[in-house]
Design a protein around this motif. Structure first.
Motif, short mmCIF file in Angstrom:
data_model
loop_
_atom_site.label_atom_id
_atom_site.label_comp_id
_atom_site.label_asym_id
_atom_site.label_seq_id
_atom_site.Cartn_x
_atom_site.Cartn_y
_atom_site.Cartn_z
N ALA A 28 0.82 -1.21 0.00
CA ALA A 28 0.00 0.00 0.00
C ALA A 28 0.85 1.26 0.00
N SER A 29 2.02 1.19 0.64
CA SER A 29 2.87 2.37 0.73
C SER A 29 3.64 2.62 -0.55
N GLY A 30 3.64 1.65 -1.46
CA GLY A 30 4.36 1.80 -2.70
C GLY A 30 5.80 1.36 -2.62
N ALA A 31 6.20 0.68 -1.55
CA ALA A 31 7.58 0.23 -1.40
C ALA A 31 7.91 -0.83 -2.44
N ILE A 32 9.10 -0.72 -3.02
CA ILE A 32 9.59 -1.69 -3.99
C ILE A 32 11.02 -2.06 -3.63
N ASP A 33 11.60 -2.97 -4.41
CA ASP A 33 13.02 -3.26 -4.29
C ASP A 33 13.75 -2.54 -5.41
N GLU A 107 23.54 1.59 -2.48
CA GLU A 107 22.61 1.13 -1.45
C GLU A 107 23.33 1.06 -0.11
N GLY A 108 22.67 1.52 0.93
CA GLY A 108 23.23 1.41 2.27
C GLY A 108 22.14 1.66 3.30
N TRP A 159 17.29 3.19 11.88
CA TRP A 159 17.92 2.80 10.64
C TRP A 159 16.96 3.02 9.47
N PHE A 160 17.50 3.47 8.36
CA PHE A 160 16.73 3.63 7.13
C PHE A 160 17.54 3.07 5.97
N ARG A 161 16.83 2.60 4.97
CA ARG A 161 17.48 2.06 3.77
C ARG A 161 17.51 3.15 2.71
N LEU A 162 18.70 3.44 2.21
CA LEU A 162 18.87 4.46 1.18
C LEU A 162 19.33 3.82 -0.12
N ASN A 163 18.60 4.09 -1.19
CA ASN A 163 18.99 3.66 -2.54
C ASN A 163 19.00 4.88 -3.44
N VAL A 164 20.13 5.12 -4.08
CA VAL A 164 20.29 6.24 -5.00
C VAL A 164 20.66 5.67 -6.36
N ILE A 165 19.86 5.99 -7.37
CA ILE A 165 20.09 5.48 -8.72
C ILE A 165 20.46 6.65 -9.63
N HIS A 166 21.59 6.53 -10.31
CA HIS A 166 22.08 7.57 -11.23
C HIS A 166 22.12 7.01 -12.65
N VAL A 174 16.02 8.91 -5.72
CA VAL A 174 16.33 8.60 -4.33
C VAL A 174 15.17 7.84 -3.72
N TYR A 175 15.47 6.65 -3.21
CA TYR A 175 14.48 5.83 -2.51
C TYR A 175 14.85 5.76 -1.03
N ILE A 176 13.85 5.93 -0.17
CA ILE A 176 14.02 5.73 1.26
C ILE A 176 13.10 4.59 1.67
N ASP A 177 13.68 3.54 2.22
CA ASP A 177 12.91 2.35 2.62
C ASP A 177 12.04 1.84 1.47
#
Length: 222
Positions: A28-33, A107-108, A159-166, A174-177
Protein backbone atom coordinates in the motif's frame (compact mmCIF):
# COMPACT_ATOMS: atom_id res chain seq x y z
CA UNK A 1 1.47 -37.77 13.28
CA UNK A 2 1.96 -35.16 16.05
CA UNK A 3 -1.09 -33.05 16.87
CA UNK A 4 -1.02 -29.27 17.21
CA UNK A 5 -2.67 -27.71 20.23
CA UNK A 6 -5.32 -25.03 19.80
CA UNK A 7 -3.00 -22.54 21.49
CA UNK A 8 -0.12 -23.30 19.14
CA UNK A 9 -2.42 -23.12 16.11
CA UNK A 10 -3.76 -19.78 17.27
CA UNK A 11 -0.21 -18.50 17.68
CA UNK A 12 0.72 -19.62 14.16
CA UNK A 13 -2.37 -17.97 12.71
CA UNK A 14 -1.47 -14.72 14.49
CA UNK A 15 2.04 -14.83 13.04
CA UNK A 16 0.70 -15.39 9.51
CA UNK A 17 -1.75 -12.51 9.96
CA UNK A 18 1.06 -10.18 11.06
CA UNK A 19 3.20 -11.17 8.07
CA UNK A 20 0.26 -10.62 5.72
CA UNK A 21 -0.47 -7.22 7.29
CA UNK A 22 3.18 -6.19 6.87
CA UNK A 23 3.15 -7.27 3.22
CA UNK A 24 -0.08 -5.38 2.60
CA UNK A 25 1.28 -2.25 4.31
CA UNK A 26 4.44 -2.41 2.19
CA UNK A 27 2.38 -2.79 -0.98
CA UNK A 28 0.00 0.00 0.00
CA UNK A 29 2.87 2.37 0.73
CA UNK A 30 4.36 1.80 -2.70
CA UNK A 31 7.58 0.23 -1.40
CA UNK A 32 9.59 -1.69 -3.99
CA UNK A 33 13.02 -3.26 -4.29
CA UNK A 34 15.05 -0.64 -6.19
CA UNK A 35 17.87 -3.14 -6.79
CA UNK A 36 15.77 -5.33 -9.09
CA UNK A 37 17.49 -5.59 -12.47
CA UNK A 38 20.84 -4.46 -11.04
CA UNK A 39 24.01 -6.47 -10.46
CA UNK A 40 25.83 -6.04 -7.16
CA UNK A 41 29.53 -5.37 -7.70
CA UNK A 42 32.31 -6.68 -5.48
CA UNK A 43 33.56 -4.33 -2.77
CA UNK A 44 36.84 -5.02 -1.00
CA UNK A 45 37.89 -3.45 2.32
CA UNK A 46 40.51 -1.44 0.39
CA UNK A 47 37.71 0.15 -1.65
CA UNK A 48 36.55 2.09 1.42
CA UNK A 49 38.88 5.10 1.58
CA UNK A 50 38.35 7.24 4.69
CA UNK A 51 38.70 11.01 4.32
CA UNK A 52 39.01 12.78 7.69
CA UNK A 53 40.47 15.96 9.21
CA UNK A 54 44.11 15.85 8.19
CA UNK A 55 45.53 16.51 11.65
CA UNK A 56 43.85 13.70 13.61
CA UNK A 57 44.36 9.92 13.52
CA UNK A 58 41.72 7.92 11.67
CA UNK A 59 40.53 6.11 14.79
CA UNK A 60 39.57 9.45 16.35
CA UNK A 61 36.96 10.08 13.64
CA UNK A 62 36.09 6.63 12.28
CA UNK A 63 35.44 3.10 13.50
CA UNK A 64 34.28 -0.14 11.92
CA UNK A 65 32.84 -2.72 14.32
CA UNK A 66 30.31 -5.51 13.85
CA UNK A 67 29.79 -4.51 10.23
CA UNK A 68 28.94 -0.89 11.07
CA UNK A 69 30.88 2.13 9.79
CA UNK A 70 30.71 4.96 12.34
CA UNK A 71 31.90 8.35 11.11
CA UNK A 72 31.95 11.59 13.10
CA UNK A 73 33.36 15.08 12.84
CA UNK A 74 33.22 18.44 14.63
CA UNK A 75 32.40 21.80 13.11
CA UNK A 76 35.74 23.09 14.45
CA UNK A 77 37.76 20.36 12.71
CA UNK A 78 40.15 21.05 9.87
CA UNK A 79 39.43 19.90 6.28
CA UNK A 80 40.68 16.59 4.92
CA UNK A 81 43.86 18.07 3.48
CA UNK A 82 46.02 21.10 4.35
CA UNK A 83 45.31 22.70 0.96
CA UNK A 84 41.55 22.19 0.98
CA UNK A 85 39.20 25.13 1.59
CA UNK A 86 36.19 22.87 2.22
CA UNK A 87 34.35 22.33 5.50
CA UNK A 88 35.15 19.44 7.88
CA UNK A 89 34.27 15.91 6.89
CA UNK A 90 34.71 12.29 7.73
CA UNK A 91 33.57 10.43 4.64
CA UNK A 92 34.23 7.18 2.87
CA UNK A 93 35.06 7.57 -0.79
CA UNK A 94 34.31 4.31 -2.61
CA UNK A 95 37.23 3.37 -4.83
CA UNK A 96 37.35 1.09 -7.84
CA UNK A 97 33.89 1.96 -9.13
CA UNK A 98 34.16 5.39 -10.72
CA UNK A 99 31.86 5.66 -13.72
CA UNK A 100 31.05 7.93 -16.65
CA UNK A 101 28.10 6.18 -18.32
CA UNK A 102 25.38 3.67 -17.63
CA UNK A 103 22.98 3.26 -14.71
CA UNK A 104 24.57 2.95 -11.28
CA UNK A 105 23.20 2.54 -7.79
CA UNK A 106 24.32 3.08 -4.21
CA UNK A 107 22.61 1.13 -1.45
CA UNK A 108 23.23 1.41 2.27
CA UNK A 109 21.48 1.41 5.62
CA UNK A 110 22.04 4.67 7.46
CA UNK A 111 21.53 5.89 11.02
CA UNK A 112 21.70 9.49 12.26
CA UNK A 113 21.82 10.24 16.00
CA UNK A 114 19.63 13.06 17.29
CA UNK A 115 21.36 16.45 17.16
CA UNK A 116 23.32 15.90 13.95
CA UNK A 117 22.26 18.60 11.48
CA UNK A 118 23.49 20.66 8.55
CA UNK A 119 25.52 17.82 7.08
CA UNK A 120 25.74 15.75 3.90
CA UNK A 121 25.31 12.03 4.56
CA UNK A 122 25.78 10.70 1.04
CA UNK A 123 26.81 12.21 -2.26
CA UNK A 124 27.44 11.48 -5.91
CA UNK A 125 30.60 13.36 -6.74
CA UNK A 126 31.05 14.96 -10.14
CA UNK A 127 28.93 17.39 -12.17
CA UNK A 128 29.40 19.94 -14.94
CA UNK A 129 28.68 23.21 -13.12
CA UNK A 130 28.88 21.94 -9.54
CA UNK A 131 31.03 19.64 -7.44
CA UNK A 132 28.27 17.06 -6.97
CA UNK A 133 25.36 15.51 -8.83
CA UNK A 134 23.51 14.72 -5.60
CA UNK A 135 23.70 15.24 -1.85
CA UNK A 136 21.43 13.63 0.72
CA UNK A 137 21.61 15.83 3.81
CA UNK A 138 19.99 16.02 7.23
CA UNK A 139 18.56 19.20 8.78
CA UNK A 140 16.85 19.07 12.17
CA UNK A 141 15.84 15.44 11.78
CA UNK A 142 14.72 15.61 8.14
CA UNK A 143 16.51 13.99 5.20
CA UNK A 144 16.73 16.42 2.30
CA UNK A 145 17.88 16.63 -1.32
CA UNK A 146 20.54 19.30 -0.85
CA UNK A 147 18.70 21.88 1.31
CA UNK A 148 15.30 21.29 -0.25
CA UNK A 149 13.02 19.40 -0.82
CA UNK A 150 12.50 17.31 2.31
CA UNK A 151 12.63 13.58 1.54
CA UNK A 152 11.67 12.13 4.95
CA UNK A 153 10.99 13.72 8.33
CA UNK A 154 11.79 12.38 11.80
CA UNK A 155 14.77 10.30 10.75
CA UNK A 156 16.78 10.49 13.99
CA UNK A 157 17.78 7.39 15.95
CA UNK A 158 16.51 4.73 13.55
CA UNK A 159 17.92 2.80 10.64
CA UNK A 160 16.73 3.63 7.13
CA UNK A 161 17.48 2.06 3.77
CA UNK A 162 18.87 4.46 1.18
CA UNK A 163 18.99 3.66 -2.54
CA UNK A 164 20.29 6.24 -5.00
CA UNK A 165 20.09 5.48 -8.72
CA UNK A 166 22.08 7.57 -11.23
CA UNK A 167 21.23 7.18 -14.90
CA UNK A 168 24.17 9.16 -16.26
CA UNK A 169 23.15 12.05 -18.46
CA UNK A 170 19.48 11.54 -17.64
CA UNK A 171 18.24 11.33 -14.07
CA UNK A 172 18.78 10.74 -10.36
CA UNK A 173 16.34 8.87 -8.12
CA UNK A 174 16.33 8.60 -4.33
CA UNK A 175 14.48 5.83 -2.51
CA UNK A 176 14.02 5.73 1.26
CA UNK A 177 12.91 2.35 2.62
CA UNK A 178 11.93 1.30 -0.89
CA UNK A 179 9.74 4.33 -1.59
CA UNK A 180 10.65 6.83 -4.32
CA UNK A 181 11.17 10.19 -2.61
CA UNK A 182 12.92 12.21 -5.32
CA UNK A 183 13.42 12.07 -9.07
CA UNK A 184 15.10 14.76 -11.12
CA UNK A 185 17.64 15.45 -13.87
CA UNK A 186 21.31 14.77 -13.28
CA UNK A 187 23.79 17.64 -13.26
CA UNK A 188 26.19 16.62 -16.00
CA UNK A 189 29.83 15.76 -15.57
CA UNK A 190 32.16 13.17 -17.06
CA UNK A 191 33.23 11.17 -14.01
CA UNK A 192 31.37 10.16 -10.84
CA UNK A 193 31.75 8.16 -7.66
CA UNK A 194 29.88 7.57 -4.39
CA UNK A 195 30.70 8.90 -0.92
CA UNK A 196 29.00 8.52 2.45
CA UNK A 197 29.59 9.70 6.01
CA UNK A 198 29.40 13.24 7.39
CA UNK A 199 30.42 16.38 5.47
CA UNK A 200 29.54 19.71 7.11
CA UNK A 201 27.28 22.09 5.18
CA UNK A 202 25.64 25.40 6.13
CA UNK A 203 24.10 25.64 9.62
CA UNK A 204 26.05 22.60 10.78
CA UNK A 205 25.80 21.29 14.33
CA UNK A 206 28.93 21.20 16.47
CA UNK A 207 29.01 17.39 16.46
CA UNK A 208 27.99 15.37 13.39
CA UNK A 209 27.74 11.59 13.15
CA UNK A 210 26.31 8.93 10.89
CA UNK A 211 26.50 5.15 10.87
CA UNK A 212 26.30 2.86 7.86
CA UNK A 213 26.06 -0.84 7.13
CA UNK A 214 25.47 -3.25 4.22
CA UNK A 215 26.93 -0.88 1.63
CA UNK A 216 26.55 -1.95 -1.98
CA UNK A 217 27.43 -0.56 -5.39
CA UNK A 218 25.28 -1.93 -8.19
CA UNK A 219 25.11 -1.52 -11.94
CA UNK A 220 22.17 -2.02 -14.27
CA UNK A 221 22.41 -5.29 -16.13
CA UNK A 222 22.38 -5.33 -19.92
Amino acid sequence: MASISIGALSCLLSIFQLINMADQASFASGAIDPTEGFVSLKLNPADFSVQRPYDVPQDERYSFQNGIHKLWVYSTDKPHSPTSKTKPRTEIRILGHDYSSGVWQFEGYGYVPAGTSGVSLMQIFGASQHATTLMVRVYDGSLTYYRDPVLVRNIYNKWFRLNVIHDVGKSVKVYIDGILKYEGPDRGGKSHYFKFGVYAQEDDSHYMESRWKDIKVLKKGN
